[in-house]
Motif scaffolding. Structure first.
Motif, PDB file in Angstrom:
ATOM      1  N   ILE A   1       0.859  -1.158   0.000  1.00  0.00           N
ATOM      2  CA  ILE A   1       0.000   0.000   0.000  1.00  0.00           C
ATOM      3  C   ILE A   1       0.913   1.231   0.000  1.00  0.00           C
ATOM      4  CG2 ILE A   1      -1.868   1.208   1.190  1.00  0.00           C
ATOM      5  CD1 ILE A   1      -2.479  -1.555   2.558  1.00  0.00           C
ATOM      6  N   PRO A   2       1.233   1.735  -1.172  1.00  0.00           N
ATOM      7  CA  PRO A   2       2.230   2.804  -1.293  1.00  0.00           C
ATOM      8  C   PRO A   2       1.965   4.036  -0.424  1.00  0.00           C
ATOM      9  CG  PRO A   2       1.700   1.918  -3.445  1.00  0.00           C
ATOM     10  CD  PRO A   2       0.734   1.302  -2.477  1.00  0.00           C
ATOM     11  N   SER A   3       0.719   4.386  -0.227  1.00  0.00           N
ATOM     12  CA  SER A   3       0.421   5.593   0.550  1.00  0.00           C
ATOM     13  C   SER A   3       0.771   5.446   2.028  1.00  0.00           C
ATOM     14  CB  SER A   3      -1.059   5.956   0.414  1.00  0.00           C
ATOM     15  OG  SER A   3      -1.879   4.911   0.922  1.00  0.00           O
ATOM     16  N   ARG A   4       0.901   4.237   2.521  1.00  0.00           N
ATOM     17  CA  ARG A   4       1.270   4.012   3.932  1.00  0.00           C
ATOM     18  C   ARG A   4       2.775   4.078   4.165  1.00  0.00           C
ATOM     19  NH1 ARG A   4      -2.216  -1.114   6.162  1.00  0.00           N
ATOM     20  NH2 ARG A   4      -4.283  -0.191   5.895  1.00  0.00           N
ATOM     21  N   CYS A   5       3.555   3.906   3.121  1.00  0.00           N
ATOM     22  CA  CYS A   5       5.007   3.841   3.255  1.00  0.00           C
ATOM     23  C   CYS A   5       5.577   5.178   3.690  1.00  0.00           C
ATOM     24  CB  CYS A   5       5.636   3.419   1.928  1.00  0.00           C
ATOM     25  SG  CYS A   5       7.431   3.295   1.998  1.00  0.00           S
ATOM     26  N   LYS A   6       6.451   5.136   4.722  1.00  0.00           N
ATOM     27  CA  LYS A   6       7.108   6.351   5.205  1.00  0.00           C
ATOM     28  C   LYS A   6       8.578   6.405   4.798  1.00  0.00           C
ATOM     29  CE  LYS A   6       8.090   4.449   9.757  1.00  0.00           C
ATOM     30  NZ  LYS A   6       7.665   4.497  11.147  1.00  0.00           N
ATOM     31  N   GLY A   7       9.012   5.408   4.033  1.00  0.00           N
ATOM     32  CA  GLY A   7      10.361   5.436   3.488  1.00  0.00           C
ATOM     33  C   GLY A   7      11.454   4.963   4.419  1.00  0.00           C
ATOM     34  N   CYS A   8      11.141   4.071   5.352  1.00  0.00           N
ATOM     35  CA  CYS A   8      12.180   3.584   6.268  1.00  0.00           C
ATOM     36  C   CYS A   8      13.170   2.659   5.565  1.00  0.00           C
ATOM     37  CB  CYS A   8      11.553   2.883   7.469  1.00  0.00           C
ATOM     38  SG  CYS A   8      10.776   1.291   7.116  1.00  0.00           S
ATOM     39  N   ASP A   9      12.772   2.063   4.447  1.00  0.00           N
ATOM     40  CA  ASP A   9      13.623   1.185   3.622  1.00  0.00           C
ATOM     41  C   ASP A   9      13.988  -0.149   4.267  1.00  0.00           C
ATOM     42  OD1 ASP A   9      13.550   3.067   1.619  1.00  0.00           O
ATOM     43  OD2 ASP A   9      15.563   3.838   2.023  1.00  0.00           O
ATOM     44  N   LEU A  10      13.376  -0.487   5.394  1.00  0.00           N
ATOM     45  CA  LEU A  10      13.696  -1.759   6.041  1.00  0.00           C
ATOM     46  C   LEU A  10      13.405  -2.948   5.140  1.00  0.00           C
ATOM     47  CD1 LEU A  10      12.414  -1.083   9.659  1.00  0.00           C
ATOM     48  CD2 LEU A  10      14.790  -1.289   8.906  1.00  0.00           C
ATOM     49  N   CYS A  11      12.292  -2.904   4.433  1.00  0.00           N
ATOM     50  CA  CYS A  11      11.927  -4.025   3.555  1.00  0.00           C
ATOM     51  C   CYS A  11      12.946  -4.205   2.441  1.00  0.00           C
ATOM     52  CB  CYS A  11      10.525  -3.825   2.987  1.00  0.00           C
ATOM     53  SG  CYS A  11      10.306  -2.302   2.050  1.00  0.00           S
ATOM     54  N   ILE A  12      13.407  -3.119   1.870  1.00  0.00           N
ATOM     55  CA  ILE A  12      14.388  -3.179   0.784  1.00  0.00           C
ATOM     56  C   ILE A  12      15.731  -3.688   1.308  1.00  0.00           C
ATOM     57  CG2 ILE A  12      15.733  -1.795  -0.856  1.00  0.00           C
ATOM     58  CD1 ILE A  12      13.215  -0.022  -1.161  1.00  0.00           C
ATOM     59  N   GLU A  13      16.161  -3.154   2.440  1.00  0.00           N
ATOM     60  CA  GLU A  13      17.460  -3.516   2.999  1.00  0.00           C
ATOM     61  C   GLU A  13      17.520  -4.945   3.511  1.00  0.00           C
ATOM     62  OE1 GLU A  13      18.519  -0.635   5.961  1.00  0.00           O
ATOM     63  OE2 GLU A  13      18.221   1.033   4.580  1.00  0.00           O
ATOM     64  N   LEU A  14      16.410  -5.450   4.048  1.00  0.00           N
ATOM     65  CA  LEU A  14      16.436  -6.759   4.696  1.00  0.00           C
ATOM     66  C   LEU A  14      15.932  -7.904   3.830  1.00  0.00           C
ATOM     67  CD1 LEU A  14      15.344  -5.680   8.272  1.00  0.00           C
ATOM     68  CD2 LEU A  14      17.640  -6.177   7.436  1.00  0.00           C
ATOM     69  N   CYS A  15      15.484  -7.621   2.626  1.00  0.00           N
ATOM     70  CA  CYS A  15      15.034  -8.688   1.733  1.00  0.00           C
ATOM     71  C   CYS A  15      16.224  -9.587   1.385  1.00  0.00           C
ATOM     72  CB  CYS A  15      14.435  -8.116   0.453  1.00  0.00           C
ATOM     73  SG  CYS A  15      13.947  -9.394  -0.729  1.00  0.00           S
ATOM     74  N   CYS A  52       7.848  -4.365   8.307  1.00  0.00           N
ATOM     75  CA  CYS A  52       7.235  -3.063   8.007  1.00  0.00           C
ATOM     76  C   CYS A  52       6.472  -2.522   9.225  1.00  0.00           C
ATOM     77  CB  CYS A  52       6.297  -3.164   6.816  1.00  0.00           C
ATOM     78  SG  CYS A  52       5.571  -1.567   6.377  1.00  0.00           S
ATOM     79  N   PRO A  53       6.898  -1.380   9.756  1.00  0.00           N
ATOM     80  CA  PRO A  53       6.236  -0.832  10.935  1.00  0.00           C
ATOM     81  C   PRO A  53       4.861  -0.228  10.636  1.00  0.00           C
ATOM     82  CG  PRO A  53       7.963   0.651  10.207  1.00  0.00           C
ATOM     83  CD  PRO A  53       8.055  -0.577   9.347  1.00  0.00           C
ATOM     84  N   ASP A  54       4.565   0.003   9.374  1.00  0.00           N
ATOM     85  CA  ASP A  54       3.308   0.658   9.010  1.00  0.00           C
ATOM     86  C   ASP A  54       2.347  -0.257   8.252  1.00  0.00           C
ATOM     87  OD1 ASP A  54       3.945   3.269  10.077  1.00  0.00           O
ATOM     88  OD2 ASP A  54       5.482   3.331   8.515  1.00  0.00           O
ATOM     89  N   PHE A  55       2.657  -1.547   8.203  1.00  0.00           N
ATOM     90  CA  PHE A  55       1.810  -2.512   7.497  1.00  0.00           C
ATOM     91  C   PHE A  55       1.527  -2.057   6.060  1.00  0.00           C
ATOM     92  CE2 PHE A  55       0.740  -2.587  12.024  1.00  0.00           C
ATOM     93  CZ  PHE A  55       1.144  -3.869  12.341  1.00  0.00           C
ATOM     94  N   ALA A  56       2.571  -1.536   5.417  1.00  0.00           N
ATOM     95  CA  ALA A  56       2.429  -0.994   4.070  1.00  0.00           C
ATOM     96  C   ALA A  56       2.729  -2.018   2.984  1.00  0.00           C
ATOM     97  CB  ALA A  56       3.350   0.220   3.894  1.00  0.00           C
TER      98      ALA A  56
END
Length: 64
Positions: A1-15, A52-56
């Motif tokens: 859900i792109p509008s929920r993303c705050k840009g922490c990048d955890l998902c990208i970094e930890l994949c 993801c801390p924002d369930f995005a």
């Protein structure tokens, strides 16, 4: 859900399979949310969902 993303990048970094990258479009929060660059490389581990801390971000089955 792109509008929920705050840009922490955890998902990208930890994949573990490097499946996600930044989108080329900003969301309403002014960040580049993650997008899938290689769906075939995804092993369905769920790290992105869990971290993801924002369930995005969430996984869908390939038939969805």
């Amino acid at each position: 859900i792109p509008s929920r993303c705050k840009g922490c990048d955890l998902c990208i970094e930890l994949c573990p399979k490097d499946v996600l990258v930044h989108d080329t479009k900003l969301n309403a929060r002014g960040v580049y949310p993650p997008v899938v660059k290689d769906a075939e490389a995804c092993v369905g581990c769920g790290v992105c969902e869990e971290i993801c801390p924002d369930f995005a971000i969430f996984m869908q089955s390939k038939g969805s």
